[in-house]
Design a protein around this motif. Structure first.
Motif, PDB file in Angstrom:
ATOM      1  N   LEU A 289      16.486  -6.875   2.881  1.00 36.97           N
ATOM      2  CA  LEU A 289      17.765  -7.418   3.326  1.00 36.97           C
ATOM      3  C   LEU A 289      18.849  -6.359   3.237  1.00 36.97           C
ATOM      4  O   LEU A 289      18.762  -5.429   2.422  1.00 36.97           O
ATOM      5  CB  LEU A 289      18.161  -8.632   2.480  1.00 36.97           C
ATOM      6  N   ASP A 290      19.882  -6.518   4.041  1.00 38.80           N
ATOM      7  CA  ASP A 290      20.984  -5.561   4.086  1.00 38.80           C
ATOM      8  C   ASP A 290      21.696  -5.502   2.731  1.00 38.80           C
ATOM      9  O   ASP A 290      22.022  -6.535   2.141  1.00 38.80           O
ATOM     10  CB  ASP A 290      21.970  -5.990   5.177  1.00 38.80           C
ATOM     11  N   ALA A 291      21.962  -4.295   2.248  1.00 32.87           N
ATOM     12  CA  ALA A 291      22.598  -4.118   0.937  1.00 32.87           C
ATOM     13  C   ALA A 291      23.995  -4.713   0.891  1.00 32.87           C
ATOM     14  O   ALA A 291      24.426  -5.222  -0.153  1.00 32.87           O
ATOM     15  CB  ALA A 291      22.647  -2.631   0.575  1.00 32.87           C
ATOM     16  N   GLU A 292      24.728  -4.661   1.998  1.00 35.55           N
ATOM     17  CA  GLU A 292      26.102  -5.139   2.032  1.00 35.55           C
ATOM     18  C   GLU A 292      26.233  -6.530   2.628  1.00 35.55           C
ATOM     19  O   GLU A 292      27.316  -7.112   2.615  1.00 35.55           O
ATOM     20  CB  GLU A 292      26.973  -4.150   2.837  1.00 35.55           C
ATOM     21  N   ASP A 293      25.129  -7.064   3.152  1.00 31.98           N
ATOM     22  CA  ASP A 293      25.123  -8.408   3.735  1.00 31.98           C
ATOM     23  C   ASP A 293      23.759  -9.029   3.452  1.00 31.98           C
ATOM     24  O   ASP A 293      22.858  -8.984   4.296  1.00 31.98           O
ATOM     25  CB  ASP A 293      25.384  -8.326   5.240  1.00 31.98           C
ATOM     26  N   PRO A 294      23.581  -9.615   2.280  1.00 30.63           N
ATOM     27  CA  PRO A 294      22.255 -10.122   1.892  1.00 30.63           C
ATOM     28  C   PRO A 294      21.715 -11.248   2.765  1.00 30.63           C
ATOM     29  O   PRO A 294      20.546 -11.608   2.632  1.00 30.63           O
ATOM     30  CB  PRO A 294      22.486 -10.606   0.459  1.00 30.63           C
ATOM     31  N   GLY A 295      22.518 -11.779   3.647  1.00 34.30           N
ATOM     32  CA  GLY A 295      22.032 -12.779   4.583  1.00 34.30           C
ATOM     33  C   GLY A 295      21.451 -12.201   5.846  1.00 34.30           C
ATOM     34  O   GLY A 295      21.040 -12.945   6.739  1.00 34.30           O
ATOM     35  N   ARG A 296      21.368 -10.873   5.921  1.00 35.44           N
ATOM     36  CA  ARG A 296      20.876 -10.199   7.141  1.00 35.44           C
ATOM     37  C   ARG A 296      19.528  -9.551   6.864  1.00 35.44           C
ATOM     38  O   ARG A 296      19.409  -8.682   5.991  1.00 35.44           O
ATOM     39  CB  ARG A 296      21.882  -9.159   7.606  1.00 35.44           C
ATOM     40  N   LEU A 297      18.522  -9.953   7.603  1.00 39.94           N
ATOM     41  CA  LEU A 297      17.175  -9.415   7.461  1.00 39.94           C
ATOM     42  C   LEU A 297      17.051  -8.093   8.202  1.00 39.94           C
ATOM     43  O   LEU A 297      17.394  -8.001   9.386  1.00 39.94           O
ATOM     44  CB  LEU A 297      16.161 -10.416   8.019  1.00 39.94           C
ATOM     45  N   LEU A 298      16.552  -7.071   7.499  1.00 34.21           N
ATOM     46  CA  LEU A 298      16.336  -5.758   8.109  1.00 34.21           C
ATOM     47  C   LEU A 298      14.878  -5.533   8.492  1.00 34.21           C
ATOM     48  O   LEU A 298      14.595  -4.951   9.538  1.00 34.21           O
ATOM     49  CB  LEU A 298      16.777  -4.650   7.148  1.00 34.21           C
ATOM     50  N   ALA A 299      13.976  -5.933   7.636  1.00 36.87           N
ATOM     51  CA  ALA A 299      12.554  -5.677   7.885  1.00 36.87           C
ATOM     52  C   ALA A 299      11.725  -6.691   7.121  1.00 36.87           C
ATOM     53  O   ALA A 299      12.132  -7.182   6.064  1.00 36.87           O
ATOM     54  CB  ALA A 299      12.177  -4.261   7.462  1.00 36.87           C
ATOM     55  N   ARG A 300      10.523  -6.947   7.658  1.00 37.83           N
ATOM     56  CA  ARG A 300       9.625  -7.922   7.049  1.00 37.83           C
ATOM     57  C   ARG A 300       8.196  -7.543   7.401  1.00 37.83           C
ATOM     58  O   ARG A 300       7.881  -7.316   8.580  1.00 37.83           O
ATOM     59  CB  ARG A 300       9.972  -9.309   7.580  1.00 37.83           C
ATOM     60  N   LEU A 301       7.351  -7.441   6.400  1.00 42.10           N
ATOM     61  CA  LEU A 301       5.973  -7.054   6.650  1.00 42.10           C
ATOM     62  C   LEU A 301       5.199  -8.211   7.278  1.00 42.10           C
ATOM     63  O   LEU A 301       5.427  -9.375   6.962  1.00 42.10           O
ATOM     64  CB  LEU A 301       5.304  -6.627   5.350  1.00 42.10           C
ATOM     65  N   ASP A 302       4.271  -7.855   8.149  1.00 45.73           N
ATOM     66  CA  ASP A 302       3.476  -8.877   8.828  1.00 45.73           C
ATOM     67  C   ASP A 302       2.393  -9.466   7.935  1.00 45.73           C
ATOM     68  O   ASP A 302       2.022 -10.630   8.100  1.00 45.73           O
ATOM     69  CB  ASP A 302       2.813  -8.283  10.071  1.00 45.73           C
ATOM     70  N   GLU A 303       1.881  -8.661   7.005  1.00 46.21           N
ATOM     71  CA  GLU A 303       0.770  -9.089   6.168  1.00 46.21           C
ATOM     72  C   GLU A 303       1.220  -9.209   4.715  1.00 46.21           C
ATOM     73  O   GLU A 303       2.192  -8.578   4.296  1.00 46.21           O
ATOM     74  CB  GLU A 303      -0.393  -8.089   6.268  1.00 46.21           C
ATOM     75  N   PRO A 304       0.530  -9.998   3.914  1.00 46.67           N
ATOM     76  CA  PRO A 304       0.906 -10.136   2.505  1.00 46.67           C
ATOM     77  C   PRO A 304       0.605  -8.876   1.713  1.00 46.67           C
ATOM     78  O   PRO A 304      -0.277  -8.079   2.085  1.00 46.67           O
ATOM     79  CB  PRO A 304       0.039 -11.313   2.025  1.00 46.67           C
ATOM     80  N   ILE A 305       1.330  -8.705   0.604  1.00 43.60           N
ATOM     81  CA  ILE A 305       1.028  -7.602  -0.304  1.00 43.60           C
ATOM     82  C   ILE A 305       0.038  -8.043  -1.381  1.00 43.60           C
ATOM     83  O   ILE A 305      -0.615  -7.210  -2.009  1.00 43.60           O
ATOM     84  CB  ILE A 305       2.310  -7.039  -0.963  1.00 43.60           C
ATOM     85  N   LEU A 306      -0.075  -9.359  -1.600  1.00 40.77           N
ATOM     86  CA  LEU A 306      -1.037  -9.886  -2.563  1.00 40.77           C
ATOM     87  C   LEU A 306      -1.490 -11.251  -2.074  1.00 40.77           C
ATOM     88  O   LEU A 306      -0.667 -12.080  -1.668  1.00 40.77           O
ATOM     89  CB  LEU A 306      -0.412 -10.014  -3.958  1.00 40.77           C
ATOM     90  N   GLN A 307      -2.814 -11.475  -2.089  1.00 35.45           N
ATOM     91  CA  GLN A 307      -3.365 -12.762  -1.695  1.00 35.45           C
ATOM     92  C   GLN A 307      -4.450 -13.166  -2.686  1.00 35.45           C
ATOM     93  O   GLN A 307      -4.969 -12.327  -3.421  1.00 35.45           O
ATOM     94  CB  GLN A 307      -3.919 -12.700  -0.280  1.00 35.45           C
TER      95      GLN A 307
END
Length: 365
Positions: A289-307
């Motif tokens: 999320l944006d450092a100055e606007d935590p309601g703004r998504l910058l990036a999101r991984l497609d796959e999980p990091i742990l399952q």
């Protein structure tokens, strides 16, 4: 089978770190069903877990379930005392197939089969934990009459703020307590009405406001997704914005919610969050999320990091669940503590920088 993000993730060889047999029941003869979904923080050179401990009374009648709740008559006198209610398994209007709840045939939850409180565990090395013999915070009052669950701990200034699910027949609300020393606690009250959960507070003010991520659960229209809100005082919240939605067909197609407290990095706020598919298989993912606007998504991984893959994750009280409510960063390494199968606590670790590299590639791609 879902793929996993290609960063090295190490499960602690000592996993599971805490199991039900490591926890002394609150009442003689009661059974600890699960110790899981702990809030985590570093304090005075120790890693503290504020565990969710789920308990139930002895179940000796095959035709009934004894359900623990706060006593309504005692609540009317201003006291919080746990009692039990006998629920008949032969009642054709009730559904007992989910071990966590009793539902009516319309799917509405009418009882929980256990009641949860919060209890401290302490560790110097982050792996070997000593669990307190007595509860740290017990459910209290009408809005917590079915228990308190899934805490997250955020240090803001010189005080620690704990968000948690307050569960009752009125629904799942979000409660807030605070402490300076993890000895005495002050209830700040309910900050979000039902149905809402998975609230994490950001560890610093942004733009002169405090921020949270939360997960409303709409009925009819909408889906259980991640929202952001801001506050001038940690008690009154507004400016609600939808941050992240479900993604059909994959590991996060049924519900998502914030997990650990957001981690400040040079790239923005790293959010470790959970997602579940239609089979109620829970995995952990990562977003920025944006450092100055935590309601703004910058990036999101497609796959999980742990399952769920290890035996203590794929079997247990409610299998195929990894669910984190807390993480700490030590020397560039993230220690992510998580509940496994709704009955034990475990830890997985990874280097922070490779995960941020993956998020940067997603952002730039």
């Amino acid at each position: 089978m879902n793929k996993t993000v290609r960063i090295p993730v190490w499960r602690a060889p000592e996993n599971p770190l805490i199991t039900p047999r490591d926890v002394k029941p609150t009442f003689p003869g009661w059974e600890v069903l699960g110790v899981f979904n702990a809030g985590v923080i570093e304090h005075d050179g120790e890693i503290l877990m504020l565990l969710r401990v789920a308990e139930r009374p002895p179940q000796s009648d095959p035709d009934a379930v004894l359900v623990p709740v706060l006593d309504a008559a005692a609540l009317a006198r201003g006291r919080s005392e746990i009692t039990t209610v006998r629920v008949d398994r032969r009642d054709p209007s009730l559904d007992f197939t989910d071990p966590r709840v009793v539902r009516d045939r319309s799917g509405k939850t009418v009882w929980l089969t256990s009641i949860s409180h919060l209890r401290l565990a302490r560790s110097r090395d982050g792996v070997h934990f000593a669990v307190d013999e007595k509860p740290t915070v017990m459910p209290e009052g009408e809005l917590e009459s079915w228990g308190i669950e899934d805490p997250r701990i955020t240090r803001i200034g010189g005080r620690y703020y704990v968000t948690y699910s307050a569960v009752s027949a009125a629904g799942v609300a979000v409660g807030l307590i605070s402490t300076a020393d993890f000895v005495s606690f002050r209830r700040e009250g309910v900050v979000l009405a039902p149905t809402n959960k998975d609230v994490v507070l950001f560890p610093e003010a942004v733009g002169g406001k405090f921020w949270m991520l939360h997960r409303p659960v709409p009925e009819g229209i909408g889906a259980p997704e991640i929202w952001a809100a801001s506050s001038p005082d940690l008690l009154h919240w507004g400016g609600h914005r939808r941050v992240m939605g479900l993604r059909p067909g994959g590991w996060e197609s049924s519900r998502i919610g914030a997990g650990a407290v957001p981690i400040r990095t040079d790239d923005g706020w790293l959010v470790l969050y959970h997602g579940a598919d239609r089979d109620q298989r829970y995995c952990m993912g990562a977003a920025l999320l944006d450092a100055e606007d935590p309601g703004r998504l910058l990036a999101r991984l497609d796959e999980p990091i742990l399952q769920p893959e290890a035996p203590y994750e794929t079997g247990g009280f409610f299998p195929n669940v990894v669910f984190s409510c807390g993480a700490v960063v030590r020397d560039g390494r993230v220690l992510m503590y998580y509940g496994a199968s709704d009955d034990t606590m475990a830890c997985a670790s990874f280097e922070l920088e490779p995960l941020l590299d993956e998020l940067r590639r997603t952002r730039n791609g």
